[in-house]
Design a protein around this motif. Structure first.
Motif, mmCIF file in Angstrom:
data_model
loop_
_atom_site.group_PDB
_atom_site.id
_atom_site.type_symbol
_atom_site.label_atom_id
_atom_site.label_comp_id
_atom_site.label_asym_id
_atom_site.label_seq_id
_atom_site.Cartn_x
_atom_site.Cartn_y
_atom_site.Cartn_z
ATOM 1 N N PRO A 126 0.870 -1.169 0.000
ATOM 2 C CA PRO A 126 0.000 0.000 0.000
ATOM 3 C C PRO A 126 0.916 1.232 0.000
ATOM 4 O O PRO A 126 1.650 1.473 0.968
ATOM 5 C CB PRO A 126 -0.775 -0.132 1.316
ATOM 6 N N ASP A 166 7.278 7.600 -7.035
ATOM 7 C CA ASP A 166 6.313 8.682 -7.272
ATOM 8 C C ASP A 166 4.985 8.387 -6.581
ATOM 9 O O ASP A 166 4.329 9.288 -6.055
ATOM 10 C CB ASP A 166 6.054 8.833 -8.779
ATOM 11 N N GLY A 167 4.594 7.119 -6.605
ATOM 12 C CA GLY A 167 3.317 6.747 -5.990
ATOM 13 C C GLY A 167 3.306 7.090 -4.510
ATOM 14 O O GLY A 167 2.338 7.664 -3.988
ATOM 15 N N ASP A 194 13.137 7.387 -5.692
ATOM 16 C CA ASP A 194 13.361 6.899 -7.050
ATOM 17 C C ASP A 194 12.417 7.677 -7.964
ATOM 18 O O ASP A 194 11.255 7.330 -8.131
ATOM 19 C CB ASP A 194 13.067 5.396 -7.105
ATOM 20 N N ASN A 196 11.215 8.604 -11.193
ATOM 21 C CA ASN A 196 11.250 8.230 -12.617
ATOM 22 C C ASN A 196 10.088 8.829 -13.406
ATOM 23 O O ASN A 196 9.942 8.574 -14.602
ATOM 24 C CB ASN A 196 11.322 6.704 -12.789
ATOM 25 N N ILE A 258 12.588 4.236 -15.424
ATOM 26 C CA ILE A 258 11.941 2.948 -15.181
ATOM 27 C C ILE A 258 12.336 1.998 -16.319
ATOM 28 O O ILE A 258 12.491 2.416 -17.470
ATOM 29 C CB ILE A 258 10.404 3.120 -15.071
HETATM 30 C C1 LIG Z 1 -2.346 2.825 -1.759
HETATM 31 C C2 LIG Z 1 -2.066 2.207 -3.095
HETATM 32 N N1 LIG Z 1 -2.752 2.618 -4.175
HETATM 33 C C3 LIG Z 1 -2.549 2.046 -5.371
HETATM 34 C C4 LIG Z 1 -1.642 1.048 -5.516
HETATM 35 C C5 LIG Z 1 -1.450 0.369 -6.860
HETATM 36 N N2 LIG Z 1 -0.146 0.764 -7.425
HETATM 37 C C6 LIG Z 1 0.925 -0.006 -7.294
HETATM 38 S S1 LIG Z 1 2.299 0.687 -7.936
HETATM 39 C C7 LIG Z 1 1.436 2.046 -8.444
HETATM 40 C C8 LIG Z 1 2.142 3.163 -9.163
HETATM 41 C C9 LIG Z 1 3.381 3.518 -8.463
HETATM 42 O O1 LIG Z 1 4.150 4.383 -9.192
HETATM 43 P P1 LIG Z 1 5.667 4.572 -8.788
HETATM 44 O O2 LIG Z 1 5.793 4.708 -7.346
HETATM 45 O O3 LIG Z 1 6.201 5.673 -9.626
HETATM 46 O O4 LIG Z 1 6.329 3.203 -9.175
HETATM 47 P P2 LIG Z 1 6.991 2.820 -10.563
HETATM 48 O O5 LIG Z 1 6.010 3.158 -11.640
HETATM 49 O O6 LIG Z 1 8.232 3.604 -10.653
HETATM 50 O O7 LIG Z 1 7.224 1.358 -10.457
HETATM 51 C C10 LIG Z 1 0.100 1.934 -8.087
HETATM 52 C C11 LIG Z 1 -0.920 2.954 -8.388
HETATM 53 C C12 LIG Z 1 -0.942 0.648 -4.363
HETATM 54 N N3 LIG Z 1 -0.055 -0.333 -4.390
HETATM 55 N N4 LIG Z 1 -1.145 1.258 -3.189
#
Ligand SMILES: Cc1ncc(C[n+]2csc(CCOP(=O)(O)OP(=O)(O)O)c2C)c(N)n1
Length: 668
Positions: A126, A166-167, A194, A196, A258
């Protein structure tokens, strides 16, 4: 055609080869599982390797070393990265485990799971949870350092590192946690970002445009930018520098691509799908990797790792020597630390009668909990807790203790600000760090704001404690936004969670005893705003989840109630008995604890053949079907509450003796 990416310096040195090994293993794992997230491990392998090899103070021979640095992969979907690291750094993650990635029962599940894999410090996935949990770990470290370190004896001085994407940066929880971390000046917290600019749907331009570094600057972090995420020296220098600033947490933005070194570099297509055999071949060519054989690890890398691990082990031994001296020089402190880590038993709570005396006046269970906290704080040294700006209302302040702050890490009273979600993650981080008994508090209705992290407490099987007050329409004038209805059912639906709603002082103490002795299950104490009478017949048996608080000769009906409704059940019993109806009253503060009792005990409390049962609780009926069955009835609440005086609301919503009596009469 062989794709070769221009601009990468493919070094033959061991550092680079190890980085590439992490990349190769991660790509192969996802490919073999035909599922997973290869993109981020490829981009962030250089920063992760640099951190682990050059900085992270860990020792796979002593995985529970209390002063180890903590590494939290907040971007938990990049699990292949941490498994590759753990494997290469000789944790108990074998090549078979690596090949078993994401398979049922493996030690390398889809997202890092605390308890499943040695070296995984917290369950993540999460997004944002990891960094917020890391803030809790950093707070725990500072608190224990303030308590136990002595001149020349830095027993607790580890760093806590979080790798975020980023997430994580988009999620609100990290803003909450980082704002607090900056305020608290947690200098031993270092975040590697990180960066990206890609998430699942594509470019971050779609939905994310602020300057994240400036945001972190504003939170009070020292910030760094590494323009080239493949530049091991630049990454190393930034971490080195970050470690020297112990006044502020550090935030290192590292720009990466990425899916680096594959034909899909920079594309969201690499985020969550296997790269494909062809792309992996090109990746390995681009890295000048010594072999195309899947899961290949060069012997030179193994030797390199052994050398690094020798140094890390030596650092551990040095600490151990220092700690042994500490034990001799400061035996009382050491004895206290041992005591802090002792598993407590219910018996020791039962035996201390001073804990269980609450007089006979009506008192709100939140206030009774406040009394208990202060009694416990006199007996146990390691309580560490607070609320999301509701200390006065949740009664969670430890009297005579100071506030935990940048200038006073010895303080035991925590102030989370109005940040419930981060508060719960921080609570988890403190438990995970070890040696402390944290509690976190807010209004029960705002459980909705912390639920995802409470879920992680349960999933991680850690004994976090939640103090959740103002538990029903008893809230009164603040109205339906502040009056929980469905929250009891919501929390009861969560696996491995104890929801405990006590009816009076004795039961409140019982709830605390459960929380203090739990080792694998989080506990929520769900408490009233309004005064409740001290009940005749209430008992330490509340620790069993349910018990007969008042019985009768011949049972015609069983009233089952929790918390504030137990006294209502007892009052209704009096009226019913006068009419010749035999009533047993069962107080059920915790369904989960009751379910954990023996069949015989459960049968003794709720005999199967007595099917006329009425559940009484100022919460949704959904929880109660199991106990009430087809032949029973409900005095519960399936609508929102209202604004008004609490006692008026109880009457309006049917929590009266008359209504209970009439509900009983409907079924007998
Ligand atoms: C709270 C939550 N919302 C949605 C997700 C689904 N999810 C997994 S990775 C991701 C995108 C993450 O982007 P980033 O952190 O930039 O990772 P990268 O694309 O570089 O692998 C999402 C929306 C999650 N794991 N947790």
């Amino acid at each position: 055609m062989i794709y070769r990416k221009e601009g990468y310096i493919v070094s033959k040195n061991l550092d680079q080869l190890t980085v590439n090994t992490i990349r190769a293993l991660s790509a192969d794992m996802v490919q073999k599982a035909n599922s997973g997230h290869p993109g981020k491990p490829l981009g962030s392998a250089p920063m992760a390797y640099t951190l682990w090899a050059n900085h992270l103070r860990i020792d796979p021979k002593n995985v529970n070393w209390i002063n180890r640095d903590r590494f939290i992969l907040s971007a938990g979907h990049a699990s292949a990265l941490i498994y590759s690291l753990l494997h290469l750094f000789e944790f108990d993650v074998t090549m078979d485990d690596i090949k078993d990635f994401r398979q049922y029962g493996s030690r390398t599940p889809g997202h890092p799971e605390y308890g499943d894999t040695e070296g995984v410090e917290a369950t993540t996935g999460p997004l944002g949870a990891g960094l917020s949990t890391a803030v809790g770990m950093a707070m725990a470290q500072e608190h224990l350092a303030a308590k136990y370190n002595k001149p020349g004896y830095e027993v607790f001085n580890n760093f806590t590192y979080a790798l975020v994407g980023d997430g994580c940066m988009m999620e609100g929880i990290t803003s909450e946690a980082s704002s607090l971390a900056g305020t608290l000046g947690l200098g031993r917290l270092i975040v590697l970002y990180d960066s990206n600019s890609i998430t699942i749907e594509g470019s971050t331009d779609l939905a994310f445009h602020e300057n994240v570094r400036e945001r972190y600057e504003a939170y009070g972090f020292e910030t760094f930018l590494v323009e080239d995420g493949n530049d091991l020296e630049a990454i190393n220098a930034a971490i080195e520098k970050a470690k020297t600033n112990l006044e502020k947490p550090s935030f290192i933005e590292i720009r990466t691509k990425i899916g680096a070194l594959t034909p899909l570099e920079g594309s969201e297509k690499t985020h969550g799908s296997p790269l494909g055999e062809d792309n992996i071949k090109i990746l390995k060519d681009n890295m000048n990797y010594p072999s195309h054989e899947p899961f290949y690890v060069d012997d030179s890398v193994r030797t390199h790792m052994k050398n690094i691990l020798e140094e890390k082990h030596a650092a551990y031994l040095e600490w151990e020597k220092m700690f042994k001296e500490y034990q001799e020089k400061y035996p009382e402190d050491y004895a206290q630390w041992v005591e802090d880590n002792r598993e407590l038993t219910l018996d020791e709570f039962f035996e201390d009668e001073t804990l269980w005396d609450f007089g006979d006046k009506p008192v709100a269970t939140r206030s009774l909990s406040g009394i208990v906290i202060n009694r416990l704080n006199k007996k146990y040294n390691n309580l560490f807790g607070g609320s999301a700006d509701l200390a006065g209302s949740t009664m969670t302040l430890m009297e005579g203790e100071t506030s935990f702050s940048k200038d006073n890490y010895a303080g035991k009273n925590l102030h989370f600000g109005v940040r419930e979600h981060a508060m719960a993650a921080i609570g988890n981080g403190i438990v995970l760090y070890g040696g402390l008994k944290p509690y976190v508090a807010t209004f029960f209705v705002f459980t909705d704001f912390l639920k995802p992290m409470a879920r992680l407490s349960s999933l991680m099987e850690i004994p976090a404690t939640y103090i959740l007050t103002h538990d029903s329409i008893g809230v009164g004038e603040d109205g339906p936004t502040h009056e929980p209805v469905e929250q009891l059912t919501m929390m009861r639906a969560q696996p491995n969670f104890i929801t405990f709603r006590p009816a009076d002082g004795v039961e409140t103490m019982a709830g605390w005893a459960v929380a203090m002795t739990s080792t694998k299950t989080p506990t929520a104490l769900v408490l009233t705003r309004q005064n409740l009478p001290q009940l005749e017949g209430s008992s330490k048996d509340a620790t069993k989840g349910a018990y007969v608080i008042s019985d009768t000769d011949k049972i015609d009906v069983i009233l089952i109630a929790s918390g504030s409704e137990v006294s209502l059940a007892l009052d209704a019993k009096e009226v019913l008995e006068k009419e010749g109806i035999g009533v047993r009253v069962v107080s059920m503060p915790s369904m989960e604890l009751f379910e954990a009792q023996s069949e015989a005990y459960r049968e003794a409390v709720l005999p199967r053949d007595i099917r006329k049962r009425v559940a009484i609780e100022a919460g949704s009926s959904l929880s109660w079907g199991k106990y009430v069955g087809f032949d029973g009835n409900y005095v519960t609440m399936d609508t929102f509450g209202a604004s008004g005086k609490g006692d008026v609301l109880f009457e309006k919503f049917g929590f009266t003796v008359e209504n209970v009596v009439s509900k009983v009469k409907e079924i007998i």
